[in-house]
Scaffold this motif. Sequence first.
Motif, PDB file in Angstrom:
ATOM      1  N   TRP A 162       0.830  -1.197   0.000  1.00 44.30           N
ATOM      2  CA  TRP A 162       0.000   0.000   0.000  1.00 44.30           C
ATOM      3  C   TRP A 162       0.870   1.254   0.000  1.00 44.30           C
ATOM      4  CZ3 TRP A 162      -4.821   0.997  -1.125  1.00 44.30           C
ATOM      5  CH2 TRP A 162      -5.793  -0.008  -1.032  1.00 44.30           C
ATOM      6  N   ASP A 163       1.981   1.206   0.727  1.00 44.83           N
ATOM      7  CA  ASP A 163       2.873   2.365   0.793  1.00 44.83           C
ATOM      8  C   ASP A 163       3.361   2.784  -0.589  1.00 44.83           C
ATOM      9  OD1 ASP A 163       2.707   2.832   3.458  1.00 44.83           O
ATOM     10  OD2 ASP A 163       4.566   1.809   3.991  1.00 44.83           O
ATOM     11  N   MET A 164       3.578   1.828  -1.455  1.00 44.41           N
ATOM     12  CA  MET A 164       4.050   2.155  -2.797  1.00 44.41           C
ATOM     13  C   MET A 164       2.969   2.868  -3.595  1.00 44.41           C
ATOM     14  SD  MET A 164       4.277   1.589  -6.241  1.00 44.41           S
ATOM     15  CE  MET A 164       3.477   0.019  -6.577  1.00 44.41           C
ATOM     16  N   TRP A 165       1.753   2.318  -3.554  1.00 44.67           N
ATOM     17  CA  TRP A 165       0.664   2.908  -4.329  1.00 44.67           C
ATOM     18  C   TRP A 165       0.283   4.289  -3.817  1.00 44.67           C
ATOM     19  CZ3 TRP A 165       0.255   0.892  -8.756  1.00 44.67           C
ATOM     20  CH2 TRP A 165       0.359  -0.480  -8.967  1.00 44.67           C
ATOM     21  N   ILE A 166       0.081   4.405  -2.517  1.00 40.12           N
ATOM     22  CA  ILE A 166      -0.329   5.702  -1.956  1.00 40.12           C
ATOM     23  C   ILE A 166       0.823   6.693  -2.014  1.00 40.12           C
ATOM     24  CG2 ILE A 166      -1.329   6.885   0.011  1.00 40.12           C
ATOM     25  CD1 ILE A 166      -3.134   4.805  -1.291  1.00 40.12           C
TER      26      ILE A 166
END
Length: 241
Positions: free
Chosen positions: A45-49
């Motif tokens: 999720w950290d990558m996408w957000i």
Amino acid sequence: MLAVLSVEIRKLNRSLALLLAAAAPALIAVFAFAMMLRSRQPSEWDMWIGSGLAIWAYFLMPMCVTALTALIAQMEHAPRSWDHLRALPVPRWTLYASKAICVIGLVLVMSAAVLGMTVGAVVLGGMVKPEVAAVGRLDLAGYAWTLIRIAVAAVLMIAIQFWTAIRFASFVPGLVLGIGGAFFAVVATSAKQGVFMPWQMPVNILATEAWRVQTALTLGGGLGLVVLAAAVIHLARREVR
């Protein structure tokens, strides 16, 4: 002040500002969705957000601030209604302060939309292509706090763009300033001196160096409020021709 602010908010319903406020975050969401469909393995999720926040702070926010300030200023410049507004029985400074508050408020709304739409796009992408669904922890509170700090760091940029857009009847000076500021912020990304550029301060919130983050918050937020107050005072005292 509240009465003047409510009038400005109602004016936004008849402008393109709300369309811009929805369209810009939607572009980031569409990009995230398209990238998920192209992915072959799941990502955190950290990558996408984080990618969405970086695009917002690095490019879209400066461009949106340029457009928003121009739109809000042209609501009065185009019909030449400043003389009428300044003749109303309200303190002149409230006319300009309410417009500045609307710009900052729209930036905050757009920031929230960036987070919400990006999360929605990633969830939808995971439903369409389950094998690349986002993994890890979705720290909504942490992402929201980062967006708030990005908005705080952007106050100086907003103040400069707002001052220029209201000061000049033509939208061209503000547009040139915004495009030029974004351009030099991009080319000076890795330079230490770039941290002092108002258009680069929002993206510096995402930097790994603590001094860049602190500088962006101090100058972008603290000095930004001072410049915004100076802009309101100057515009209220200036005679419109």
